[in-house]
Design a protein around this motif. Structure first.
Motif, PDB file in Angstrom:
ATOM      1  N   GLY A  32       0.816  -1.210   0.000  1.00  0.00           N
ATOM      2  CA  GLY A  32       0.000   0.000   0.000  1.00  0.00           C
ATOM      3  C   GLY A  32       0.845   1.254   0.000  1.00  0.00           C
ATOM      4  O   GLY A  32       2.084   1.198   0.049  1.00  0.00           O
ATOM      5  N   ILE A  33       0.158   2.387  -0.083  1.00  0.00           N
ATOM      6  CA  ILE A  33       0.798   3.701  -0.066  1.00  0.00           C
ATOM      7  C   ILE A  33       0.099   4.539   1.000  1.00  0.00           C
ATOM      8  O   ILE A  33      -1.136   4.511   1.101  1.00  0.00           O
ATOM      9  N   VAL A  34       0.874   5.254   1.788  1.00  0.00           N
ATOM     10  CA  VAL A  34       0.316   6.124   2.822  1.00  0.00           C
ATOM     11  C   VAL A  34       0.719   7.567   2.517  1.00  0.00           C
ATOM     12  O   VAL A  34       1.897   7.864   2.348  1.00  0.00           O
ATOM     13  N   VAL A  35      -0.291   8.438   2.421  1.00  0.00           N
ATOM     14  CA  VAL A  35      -0.066   9.840   2.070  1.00  0.00           C
ATOM     15  C   VAL A  35      -0.094  10.682   3.347  1.00  0.00           C
ATOM     16  O   VAL A  35      -1.027  10.589   4.148  1.00  0.00           O
ATOM     17  N   HIS A  36       0.962  11.485   3.505  1.00  0.00           N
ATOM     18  CA  HIS A  36       1.146  12.299   4.713  1.00  0.00           C
ATOM     19  C   HIS A  36       1.269  13.782   4.377  1.00  0.00           C
ATOM     20  O   HIS A  36       1.562  14.147   3.239  1.00  0.00           O
ATOM     21  N   GLN A  37       1.100  14.616   5.404  1.00  0.00           N
ATOM     22  CA  GLN A  37       1.614  15.978   5.372  1.00  0.00           C
ATOM     23  C   GLN A  37       2.642  16.106   6.482  1.00  0.00           C
ATOM     24  O   GLN A  37       2.544  15.441   7.518  1.00  0.00           O
ATOM     25  N   THR A  38       3.621  16.977   6.250  1.00  0.00           N
ATOM     26  CA  THR A  38       4.813  16.981   7.101  1.00  0.00           C
ATOM     27  C   THR A  38       4.583  17.565   8.497  1.00  0.00           C
ATOM     28  O   THR A  38       5.359  17.289   9.402  1.00  0.00           O
ATOM     29  N   ALA A  39       3.563  18.418   8.661  1.00  0.00           N
ATOM     30  CA  ALA A  39       3.402  19.175   9.910  1.00  0.00           C
ATOM     31  C   ALA A  39       4.654  19.985  10.204  1.00  0.00           C
ATOM     32  O   ALA A  39       5.035  20.161  11.365  1.00  0.00           O
TER      33      ALA A  39
END
Ligand SMILES: [Zn+2]
Length: 197
Positions: A32-39
């Motif tokens: 799978g792929i997990v999409v993040h934002q860096t904060a």
């Protein structure tokens, strides 16, 4: 895009910029792929954190202007997911035995993670051992309990869309196994909310 034998993207759109501290082991399966934002406010502030000891971080990083970096080989296991939510609880398909063990009436992320991480995919969500992480530069703009993130830019979403499509094609990842981080882990609920792929 191509992938070389060492797990690096070969394409003019992707800048290879390895951060060896991110590597926590070897990743032998990708489910799978997990999409993040860096904060974190900028590309540089994120890259600075990647140079600390045992950092959290992802395989790819997308700057505000859409520039795409690969910071880790997809053969490297990284720390980017954290404690797993229960897939059967989220999907409401737990067996009575699972429900008893998970005890959903209590707040126990560590206990849930312990149970989930022992399951085989796809009985659980993808985790550090079998997922690619994509970080989008974007800070938290409201630190209140329901923290709100910066809106993902048009250029970032364009790069994300291209990268996700290429990874899915090359690695046979189904669209259903791409997640915003809070969907599968105990993270701020609005992270990557405006990401589109
Ligand atoms: Zn995240």
């Amino acid at each position: 895009m191509l992938l070389d034998g060492e797990g690096w993207a070969v394409d003019p759109k992707v800048t290879k910029q390895p951060y060896f501290n991110l590597r926590q082991g070897e990743m032998t399966a990708i489910n799978g792929i997990v999409v993040h934002q860096t904060a974190s406010p900028t590309l540089q502030s994120t890259l600075n954190s990647y140079q600390s000891a045992n950092p959290n971080g992802a395989h790819f990083l997308i700057d505000k202007d859409g520039t795409l970096y690969q910071t880790a080989s997809i053969r490297w296991l990284l720390w980017h997911v954290g404690k797993l939510r229960s897939r059967c609880l989220v999907r409401k398909v737990c067996t009575p035995k699972e429900l008893k063990a998970l005890n959903p009436g209590t707040w126990n992320p560590s206990g849930v993670h312990k149970i989930e991480s022992r399951k085989k995919f796809p009985d659980r969500f993808p985790m550090n051992a079998d997922s690619i992480g994509i970080e989008i530069v974007g800070n938290v703009i409201d630190e209140s309990k329901d923290a709100v993130f910066e809106t993902v830019t048009v250029a970032q979403n364009r790069s994300l869309q291209w990268l996700v499509a290429e990874l899915c094609r090359l690695l046979s990842i189904p669209a259903a196994e791409i997640y915003r981080h809070p969907e599968i882990s105990y993270k701020k609920p609005h992270e990557a909310e405006t990401a589109q792929w």
